[in-house]
Write an enzyme that holds these catalytic residues in place. Structure first.
Site, PDB file in Angstrom:
ATOM      1  N   ASP A 427       0.869  -1.058  -0.094  1.00  0.00           N
ATOM      2  CA  ASP A 427       0.036   0.108   0.095  1.00  0.00           C
ATOM      3  C   ASP A 427       0.652   1.298  -0.024  1.00  0.00           C
ATOM      4  O   ASP A 427       1.955   1.153   0.259  1.00  0.00           O
ATOM      5  CB  ASP A 427      -0.802   0.035   1.277  1.00  0.00           C
ATOM      6  CG  ASP A 427      -2.234   0.902   1.163  1.00  0.00           C
ATOM      7  OD1 ASP A 427      -2.406   1.407  -0.101  1.00  0.00           O
ATOM      8  OD2 ASP A 427      -2.803   1.261   2.005  1.00  0.00           O
ATOM      9  N   GLU A 430       2.815   4.965  -4.165  1.00  0.00           N
ATOM     10  CA  GLU A 430       2.748   5.993  -5.285  1.00  0.00           C
ATOM     11  C   GLU A 430       4.303   6.552  -5.467  1.00  0.00           C
ATOM     12  O   GLU A 430       4.637   7.048  -6.806  1.00  0.00           O
ATOM     13  CB  GLU A 430       1.696   7.092  -5.253  1.00  0.00           C
ATOM     14  CG  GLU A 430       0.317   6.620  -5.081  1.00  0.00           C
ATOM     15  CD  GLU A 430      -0.024   5.926  -3.853  1.00  0.00           C
ATOM     16  OE1 GLU A 430      -1.228   5.145  -4.148  1.00  0.00           O
ATOM     17  OE2 GLU A 430       0.540   6.003  -2.800  1.00  0.00           O
ATOM     18  N   ASP A 495      -9.014   4.602  -3.121  1.00  0.00           N
ATOM     19  CA  ASP A 495      -9.986   5.003  -2.117  1.00  0.00           C
ATOM     20  C   ASP A 495     -11.267   5.536  -2.481  1.00  0.00           C
ATOM     21  O   ASP A 495     -11.618   6.833  -2.113  1.00  0.00           O
ATOM     22  CB  ASP A 495      -9.148   6.046  -0.822  1.00  0.00           C
ATOM     23  CG  ASP A 495      -8.307   5.024  -0.182  1.00  0.00           C
ATOM     24  OD1 ASP A 495      -8.152   3.846  -0.121  1.00  0.00           O
ATOM     25  OD2 ASP A 495      -7.343   5.983   0.265  1.00  0.00           O
TER      26      ASP A 495
END
Length: 821
Positions: A427, A430, A495
């Site tokens: 997670d 980026e 999300d």
């Protein structure tokens, strides 16, 4: 001019090239007026053109893939690609120089250079597809407000092209903008968008790719951050823009969309087969606080008899609190005292365990001092570990580009795998917060930002390949780059808000990413962000999830994501959807194999089916799940009917009622609360599994086979791939079988044949098949299997015929049915 055109027509008739079309294409556009042709050369499979300000280099990777690199004066060629794995093939490229036109061509794809005025253009099978406008140039950076603090440069490098006025453009990675992304300037800077709904111009997973309705792709083969401008100024201009790096792009073409995607995934790598359990239901939320909660949740699934194959542990597995503990990356024994025993007990129930990991090591975490000592963190400008604040605390970031950083991170994953953890969840890759001043071992943050998730997936994939070579890795990550599919990455759409608007953008995102090689893009089913307890929305999202690549309800814990904790009605509807997902397992598993072999996406836009239908180029409300299942998700609240377009290439059976709808029309369909409109192509074979509690219970040798007979289809053939569901590289090892089913109607006889191709190292067993043939209007006159008469079971209400067939796959099986007209 007339004499010139007549001369060109003569040349075309002599097959010396379609120069007329190319020149006419060129006349409508202009190239950089300051670029002057000087010379050209062909050597060792590379065609080069020297101009006053630099050199073009053209090289074929295949008959349908051509790479172009521009090297400005004073620069050296940079050969380092993070996306491309295909080696240039030795093809028979043809060079021609006629008048002021130089052509370098494979059998189908051609680059054409006009020497004066200078122009570079491309054609496929004689048809112009795209041309450079100014080509490469530099100019002042025009910052976009949304990335003002992220993309920092005084000047940027650009490559500019001409577009035709009617082209529809796709690409740029994951966005929520509508299917046609033309008219937007899109930042290439991976960044999360919390709580997005129907529009998101920038999300976790950007890619420097453009695909056109004119059936070509351009991949800009450069890692640093930048922009894609898809004609934002409405002047028919496409521009790639970057802060630094390579001036290299590949043109990818093909005879169909399937060919284009196969060519692109040949270039950047094919997705390896996932473990079969990855197609099952996941139990996932943010998050499970303790071992007791995890085991109680799975026990509840068993009690309710709702299938489940995996449970995902969010960050509470390594700490009690959300903030301050990230980077611990070791079991928090207060909450998980018997972590290893828990995993073992879940495994005996057919449930895999997948814990979250992040690339951030907080200064308050248990591993900070060790990370500093081992020197595995990215640096600041004076060589100290880079430290900065974000939501979870004061942090550093693992420098996966440093060999010591990669080894340190993999040791953590190896330790988890040794505890029988079945997959990896990466997670915030980026990376979520990644200041411009951070320095990595191989470059600046701007140079590696968009490839950090890509190389993180590579680290994990290569670690499994090295240390667990027989295991198929499961790698769930939300950020990556072109070609991340070759590392087994399973991306999700971030999300998303738990609203109808959040659901509405999901088919588009998944279809676009499949078009760009990432076939396993999926969403947090039910939506992630917000406290919206809407059972209708939840049920419709899970019904859509049956026909998206990964079935994983996930949410913030304000509202339960698991069906077992929802209302009785929502639980019942969710259970029906999950059961359908599991019954489709053999069909879905074949889609996985096709993606691995050919790059074919699991979800396919309808323009794949009807490329000549321009209205479908912006349509995503209905799509194909594999070749034969047409799906129309319900994306709005309270609807009683929904319009569905049925492709003209087939007639379509309602999967629940067997109503047949003729293709080539849009029809209002009455909706049912238990399922979304789902149709099967006439002539299709669909294998269905028996119900199961997890894929561990799956029996590949016993299944139903549905054949959708229709008079419009005289001959039909399908094949389905089977293996053990877990061995890595099963196809390459010959540890698989391919079952082929063929139907043919001749006069009054319907003939169905079974045939198998067995891998050299696969032990094929006899198949117990319940064959149901749909749309048999009357009790058949006669049924024979391998020449022996059989009665069969005819259902006069549903017009179906069911035959129980035992098939020794070492022999062909023939079924002959004499229809009663």
């Amino acid at each position: 001019m007339l004499n010139l055109i007549q001369h060109l027509i003569v040349l075309m008739k002599k097959s010396i090239y379609t120069l007329l079309a190319l020149l006419l294409f060129h006349f409508g556009f202009t190239q950089n007026p300051n670029r002057v042709y000087q010379s050209h050369n062909e050597e060792n499979g590379v065609f080069s053109v020297t101009t006053n300000d630099g050199k073009y280099m053209f090289q074929f990777y295949s008959e349908d893939i051509l790479e172009t690199t521009f090297i400005p004066n004073g620069e050296n060629q940079n050969l380092n690609s993070h996306a491309v794995v295909l080696k240039p093939q030795n093809i028979d490229a043809k060079y021609k120089y006629v008048g002021n036109v130089i052509s370098y061509s494979s059998k189908s794809l051609s680059v054409n250079v006009i020497t004066e005025p200078f122009q570079v253009s491309y054609s496929y099978q004689g048809k112009p597809i795209i041309s450079e406008k100014r080509g490469y140039y530099k100019s002042a950076h025009q910052p976009m407000e949304m990335v003002k603090g992220n993309i920092i440069a005084d000047e940027t490098e650009k490559i500019e092209f001409n577009l035709t006025p009617d082209e529809v453009l796709y690409g740029g990675g994951a966005r929520a903008l509508g299917m046609n992304r033309r008219g937007h300037r899109l930042p290439l800077f991976n960044r999360a968008h919390y709580g997005y709904e129907t529009e998101s111009k920038l999300m976790n997973f950007t890619m420097p790719i453009v695909a056109s309705s004119n059936q070509y792709m351009i991949h800009f083969d450069n890692a640093p951050i930048g922009y894609l401008d898809l004609d934002s100024k409405k002047d028919n201009t496409l521009t790639y823009e970057t802060v630094s790096g390579r001036k290299t792009y590949q043109i990818i073409a093909g005879n169909s969309w399937y060919d284009i995607i196969e060519n692109y995934t040949n270039l950047t790598g094919k997705q390896p087969m996932l473990p079969r359990w990855a197609l099952g239901n996941f139990s996932s939320r943010f998050g499970y606080h303790s071992q007791k909660e995890v085991e109680a949740t799975i026990a509840k699934f068993k009690e309710e008899k709702i299938p489940v194959d995996a449970i995902i542990l969010d960050l509470y597995w390594f700490g009690k609190d959300i903030k301050g503990t990230m980077g611990n990356l070791e079991v928090f024994r207060d909450s998980f005292p018997d972590f290893e025993g828990m995993i073992a007990r879940l495994k005996t129930q057919g449930v895999k365990t997948i814990p979250i990991t992040e690339p951030f090591v907080l200064t308050t975490s248990k591993k900070w001092d060790k990370a500093v000592q081992k020197d595995i963190l990215a640096k600041d400008s004076i060589g100290n570990p880079a430290r900065y604040d974000f939501y979870f605390g004061n942090t550093g970031i693992i420098d996966i580009y440093k060999p010591e950083g990669e080894a340190w991170f993999w040791d953590i994953y190896k330790g988890l795998a040794d505890k029988s953890v079945a997959g990896v969840w990466g997670d915030l890759g980026e990376p979520e917060v990644h200041p411009n001043w951070v320095q990595h071992h191989t470059g600046t943050a701007a140079e590696v930002h968009n490839i950090y998730g890509h190389d993180w997936a590579r680290l994990v994939y290569e670690g499994y390949k090295r240390d667990f070579p027989n295991q198929r890795p499961f790698i769930l990550m939300r950020a990556g780059y072109s070609g991340s599919q070759r590392y087994g990455m399973v991306p999700w759409s971030g999300d998303v808000n738990r609203t109808w608007g959040g659901l509405q953008s999901q088919p588009e995102i998944a279809l676009q990413m499949g078009l760009q090689g990432l076939a396993y893009m999926h969403s947090d089913l039910g939506g992630f962000a917000g406290a919206n307890l809407d059972d209708e929305l939840y049920a419709r999202w899970l019904q859509y999830g049956v026909f998206q690549p990964i079935f994983r309800p996930h949410a913030q814990e304000d509202v339960p994501s698991e069906p077992i904790y929802r209302s009785e009605k929502a639980k019942r509807l969710a259970s029906f959807a999950i059961e359908m997902r599991y019954r489709l397992l053999p069909y879905n598993y074949h889609l996985m194999a096709l993606n691995h072999i050919e790059g074919t996406p699991l979800m396919r836009p309808l323009f794949f089916e009807e490329p000549e239908n321009i209205e479908l180029y912006t349509y995503s409300k209905t799509y194909l799940w594999g070749q034969d299942i047409l799906v129309s998700p319900v994306l709005e609240a309270g609807l009683k009917t929904q319009e569905v377009y049925f492709p003209k290439t087939a007639n379509w059976f309602n999967i629940e009622t067997d109503e047949i709808i003729e293709g080539g029309q849009t029809k209002a369909i009455e909706l049912h609360p238990a399922y979304i409109p789902t149709y099967v192509r006439a002539g299709a074979f669909i294998p269905l599994a028996k119900t199961m509690q997890s894929t561990e219970d799956y029996d590949a040798n016993t299944f139903q086979l549905q054949y959708y007979h229709d008079a419009s289809v005289k001959e039909s053939e399908r094949e389905f791939y089977f293996d053990d569901g877990k061995t890595a590289n099963a196809i390459e090892k010959g540890m698989h079988e391919l079952l082929e089913f063929e139907a043919e109607q001749k006069g009054a006889w319907l003939n169905i044949e079974f045939e198998a191709e067995i891998g050299d190292n696969y032990n094929s067993e006899a198949k117990q098949i319940s064959l149901t043939i749909h749309n048999i209007q009357k009790q058949p006159k006669r049924i024979k299997i391998d020449g022996k008469k059989l009665e069969g079971k005819y259902n006069s209400e549903y017009k179906t015929l069911t035959l129980d067939v035992v098939w020794d796959t070492s022999k062909e099986k023939e079924i002959r049915i004499k229809l009663n007209k």
